[in-house]
Design an enzyme around this catalytic site. Structure first.
Site, mmCIF file in Angstrom:
data_model
loop_
_atom_site.group_PDB
_atom_site.id
_atom_site.type_symbol
_atom_site.label_atom_id
_atom_site.label_comp_id
_atom_site.label_asym_id
_atom_site.label_seq_id
_atom_site.Cartn_x
_atom_site.Cartn_y
_atom_site.Cartn_z
ATOM 1 N N VAL A 75 28.527 39.432 41.182
ATOM 2 C CA VAL A 75 27.732 40.623 40.887
ATOM 3 C C VAL A 75 27.679 40.900 39.392
ATOM 4 C CG1 VAL A 75 27.532 43.117 41.235
ATOM 5 C CG2 VAL A 75 28.238 41.650 43.135
ATOM 6 N N LYS A 101 34.846 46.147 58.844
ATOM 7 C CA LYS A 101 35.215 45.093 57.887
ATOM 8 C C LYS A 101 36.131 44.105 58.596
ATOM 9 C CE LYS A 101 34.534 44.413 53.343
ATOM 10 N NZ LYS A 101 33.334 44.774 52.578
ATOM 11 N N VAL A 115 32.758 39.178 35.725
ATOM 12 C CA VAL A 115 31.368 38.732 35.602
ATOM 13 C C VAL A 115 31.117 37.575 36.559
ATOM 14 C CG1 VAL A 115 30.858 39.608 33.308
ATOM 15 C CG2 VAL A 115 32.070 37.442 33.518
#
Length: 367
Positions: free
Chosen positions: A195, A91, A192
């Site tokens: 994804v 990452k 929301v």
């Protein structure tokens, strides 16, 4: 306190001595001309080159950025192992406000640092970075996924991420209630955005009773204007207390399951897209003690990494969707292992992932 290099002693302790340590390689990146400050962490490459996204976030301190990179990279090792990918975990985090600090020059500089690793790390999108950003990074680094279709990529990975979470949710329903259908089930979605809004579409199509919240009013409004049946609630605190809630889907930042939220959570299932949902070790046991079934986040949200990994071999959406559909069976297998071993699902998933990494490392040593 600093060492002779000027690095924070806390950072070095995190790298070499803390529970977050044990990583194969950590690269601190700085480009003064563009203002780039970044951390690239490679946790485990037993299964193959590390694969994981690039997070662009205004960390309060460099130590916080390093700790986040280490934690996220470790999570990617487990996610990629459970997704059946031939990739280890890595990452990267870029320190700064993406709204203010992100420039073409900075992204190009970042791409040069990723390229300097010679393919040991493959990057993609994460919080604060998007497909257009990866197109820029790819101009300096061929080990870049999550690019636009116009530039040889697969585009937005959030579609398959949401699809995988939906499959994990169906598996959870099958395990707990004996039926994978979510029709009529009360489902709360916190976040929301990229994804979460795709997940809502799956739930609407199946006929679930849906409650949503997000810190951005426009994100909530986009959902409720499109679907009148969806109910908006004030915030996550209200969402987790909704009477009769059956499934809770954390789809924003990590740490959603903590000492404050778990005791008041009304849902019987937790299955969401957010990374690192367990705020600290022991939360998984707290959930189990309350009879709450937890679908491990890094298992159910693996649809996106399945997509970006496929991009390296010539992207095929239907092939990726079929593999992401397998998250349903993987989730059921984890629940079965947890029951057999008498441990929480999170611990069962860890055991399965660690076994695959251990076997890959042993095979490498034997060659």
């Amino acid at each position: 306190m600093t060492d002779v290099t000027g690095a924070s002693a806390d950072v070095l302790h995190t790298l070499f001595h803390s529970e977050q340590g044990g990583h194969e390689q950590v690269v601190l990146c700085q480009d003064r001309a563009s203002g780039l400050k970044a951390v690239i962490a490679l946790h485990n490459t037993a299964l193959g080159p590390a694969l994981g996204g690039t997070r662009f976030y205004p960390y309060a301190t460099e130590a916080e950025a390093v700790a986040d990179a280490l934690n996220l990279a470790r999570g990617m090792s487990y996610k990629n192992a459970m997704a059946g990918l031939d990739h280890g975990g890595g990452k990267a985090v870029i320190i700064g406000d993406p709204e203010r600090d992100k420039t073409e020059e900075l992204l190009l500089a970042y791409g040069r640092f990723v390229a300097s690793l010679g393919g040991r790390y493959v990057t993609a999108c994460d919080v604060g970075t998007y497909v257009a950003d990866m197109d820029v990074v790819a101009r300096e680094c061929r080990w870049t996924t999550g690019r636009s279709p116009e530039n040889g990529g697969a585009g937005d990975s959030s579609v398959l991420t949401a699809f995988g979470v939906y499959q994990g949710m169906r598996a959870s329903a099958q395990h707990l209630w004996g039926d994978p259908s979510l029709r009529g089930r009360r489902v709360g979605v916190a976040g929301v955005g990229k994804v979460g809004h795709h997940l809502v579409e799956h739930l609407v199509a199946e006929g679930a009773e849906i409650f949503v919240t997000d810190v951005r009013e426009d994100a909530v409004r986009r959902i409720t204007e499109r679907h009148a049946s969806v109910t908006a609630v004030a915030d996550t605190e209200a969402l987790i207390r909704v009477e009769g809630l059956e499934v809770y889907a954390p789809c924003a930042l990590g740490g959603a399951l903590n000492d404050d939220s778990v005791p008041v959570l009304t849902a019987k299932v937790v299955c969401g897209a957010a990374n690192n949902q367990l705020a600290h070790p022991g939360v998984e046991k707290d959930l189990a003690d309350r009879g709450i079934l937890y679908a491990p986040d890094y298992v159910v949200n693996a649809g996106g990494v399945i997509q970006v990994a496929d991009e390296l071999h010539g992207f095929d959406f239907e092939r990726c969707k079929a593999k992401a559909a397998g998250i349903y069976d993987t989730t059921l297998a984890i629940f079965a292992r947890a029951k057999a071993d008498g441990i929480p699902p999170a611990a069962a998933a860890d055991r399965i992932a660690e076994q695959r990494m251990h076997e890959a490392a042993a095979a490498r040593r034997a060659r």
